[in-house]
Design an enzyme around this catalytic site. Structure first.
Site, PDB file in Angstrom:
ATOM      1  N   LYS A 117       0.863  -1.190   0.000  1.00  0.00           N
ATOM      2  CA  LYS A 117       0.000   0.000   0.000  1.00  0.00           C
ATOM      3  C   LYS A 117       0.896   1.235   0.000  1.00  0.00           C
ATOM      4  CE  LYS A 117      -4.115   1.770   2.345  1.00  0.00           C
ATOM      5  NZ  LYS A 117      -4.885   1.762   3.609  1.00  0.00           N
ATOM      6  N   LYS A 184     -12.302   8.902   2.577  1.00  0.00           N
ATOM      7  CA  LYS A 184     -10.841   8.961   2.656  1.00  0.00           C
ATOM      8  C   LYS A 184     -10.178   7.926   1.759  1.00  0.00           C
ATOM      9  CE  LYS A 184     -10.214   8.693   7.178  1.00  0.00           C
ATOM     10  NZ  LYS A 184      -9.565   8.808   8.497  1.00  0.00           N
TER      11      LYS A 184
END
Length: 415
Positions: A117, A184
């Site tokens: 990530k 988000k």
């Protein structure tokens, strides 16, 4: 004629040529104010990849803008980004679905985990947008996968040409109830959780529990942690559902195999998603930093990053919630009976109460980083009874150490 002589002093006082008043430099300021309406949909559905259902094909921006002759519209195209396990399990179904709707697909399949990530993964997605020649408004990107994937794709869409519409199809429980339904996006950086990111909601999130049929038990538990979060600070009834039916929900994977399982799965998902969205909507950009949905996310970011790949996100959240449950009990906000019920449900959902990285020095560091993240104050939510919360700014290191020691001892007793 005789010349006139001037002293230096005379020259200094001689008046200069005056500028028109309008040309005299002055301090000028402009104030620009604009508002942008934000609207997105979260749709709970089933059998999304049935070709008879056109929800996914139509999701996002319409293919033909108002006033354009459909006969002149370009062929439908989509950039679909997914991950390796999803492609292995559902790749053929996805391909058949888009073929049935006449959509030309450019695929990107990523190998992902929390350790991937990163901004590098975002840039790989951006490169795909470039090579695809994606149109900015008419061709929404489709992200099909877990929370890591939807975060990466969402961040890439927020940055590419300052905004591409996108659609999320979460395939994990944590995606269905948490990562896939908010505004988000984020990626990890510098050893910190979600240090880079944006507020950029998908135009539509299509929540289909049928994807959970192939989800491993550990990842089901991972998502149940985020449901437990909502239950502990916002919804007592949801806690009671988990207490009574949590094991059944895991066994049936939210597929409603039995009548009690079907009813519990439906109510649990509706309450979890609805509770989360109700908290997010009035504070979508986090102008208010006291957020009940931050429960379980004070110590967990540091725990998760230090234990990679040993802890999943929900597992770290569960440890955080166990710590703060014990702290709440120590402060008289929970009875010992309520504390033990919470810890028992956590264990029954297949979640840990502690981990070897849960050391006092790391917990102290985690709390200090949380204070920076919350603008200089702890703003730490603690359960006050089951189903409600209050915020504190006076948590001490000794309280944290004591709670961690209690959970380590409890873990050893249950070993």
């Amino acid at each position: 004629m005789p010349k006139t002589h001037q002293s230096p002093q005379d020259r200094e006082v001689r008046p200069s040529i005056a500028l028109p008043r309008a040309l005299v430099p002055s301090r000028t300021a402009w104030s620009v104010r604009a508002e942008q309406a934000v609207e997105y949909d979260v749709v709970l559905t089933r059998d999304l990849l049935d070709p008879a259902d056109d929800s996914l094909a139509r999701a996002g921006v319409g293919l033909v803008r108002a006033g354009v002759d459909p006969a002149l519209a370009a062929p439908a195209r989509r950039c679909v980004i997914t991950e390796r396990n999803v492609e292995r399990l559902y790749g053929d179904h996805l391909s058949a679905y888009f073929r049935a709707h006449g959509i030309d697909v450019r695929w990107l399949v990523l190998d992902l985990g929390e350790e991937n990530k990163t901004i590098e993964s975002v840039l790989r997605v951006v490169d795909t947008f470039d090579s695809h020649g994606i149109l900015r408004r008419q061709e929404p990107v489709i992200a099909v996968g877990g929370g890591v994937l939807t975060d990466i794709v969402g961040f890439a869409c927020s940055a590419y040409r300052r905004g591409l519409p996108h659609v999320r199809v979460p395939t994990t429980l944590i995606g269905l109830v948490d990562a896939g339904i908010g505004a988000k996006t984020g990626v990890n950086h510098g050893g910190s959780k979600n240090r880079l990111g944006s507020y950029f909601p998908a135009r539509r999130t299509l929540v289909d529990p049928t994807f959970l049929a192939t989800l491993p038990n550990r990842h089901l538990s991972n998502g149940l942690a985020e449901i437990l979060k909502i239950a502990l600070v916002l919804d007592r009834r949801l806690f009671e559902l988990l207490e009574e039916h949590g094991s059944l929900l895991r066994t049936e994977r939210f597929q409603g195999v039995s009548a009690p399982g079907a009813q519990a799965a439906d109510e649990t998902l509706r309450r979890a998603i609805g509770g989360m969205l109700a908290e997010l909507e009035p504070n979508l950009w986090e102008d208010q930093l006291e957020r009940a949905v931050d429960y379980g996310h004070s110590f967990s970011p540091a725990l998760e990053m230090h234990a990679l790949p040993g802890l999943l996100h929900g597992e770290a959240v569960a440890i955080d919630m166990a710590l703060t449950t014990v702290i709440s009990c120590g402060r008289g906000l929970l009875t010992t009976g309520q504390r033990d019920r919470v810890l028992a449900v956590t264990t029954a959902l297949g979640l840990p109460l502690t981990h070897p990285v849960c050391r006092p020095d790391l917990l102290e560091h985690a709390l200090a980083d949380t204070v920076r993240h919350r603008d200089g104050r702890q703003r730490l939510p603690l359960p006050a009874g089951i189903g409600s919360a209050l915020f504190v700014n006076d948590l001490t290191v000794d309280e944290v150490r004591s709670a961690a020691a209690f959970l380590h001892e409890r873990g050893n007793d249950n070993a």
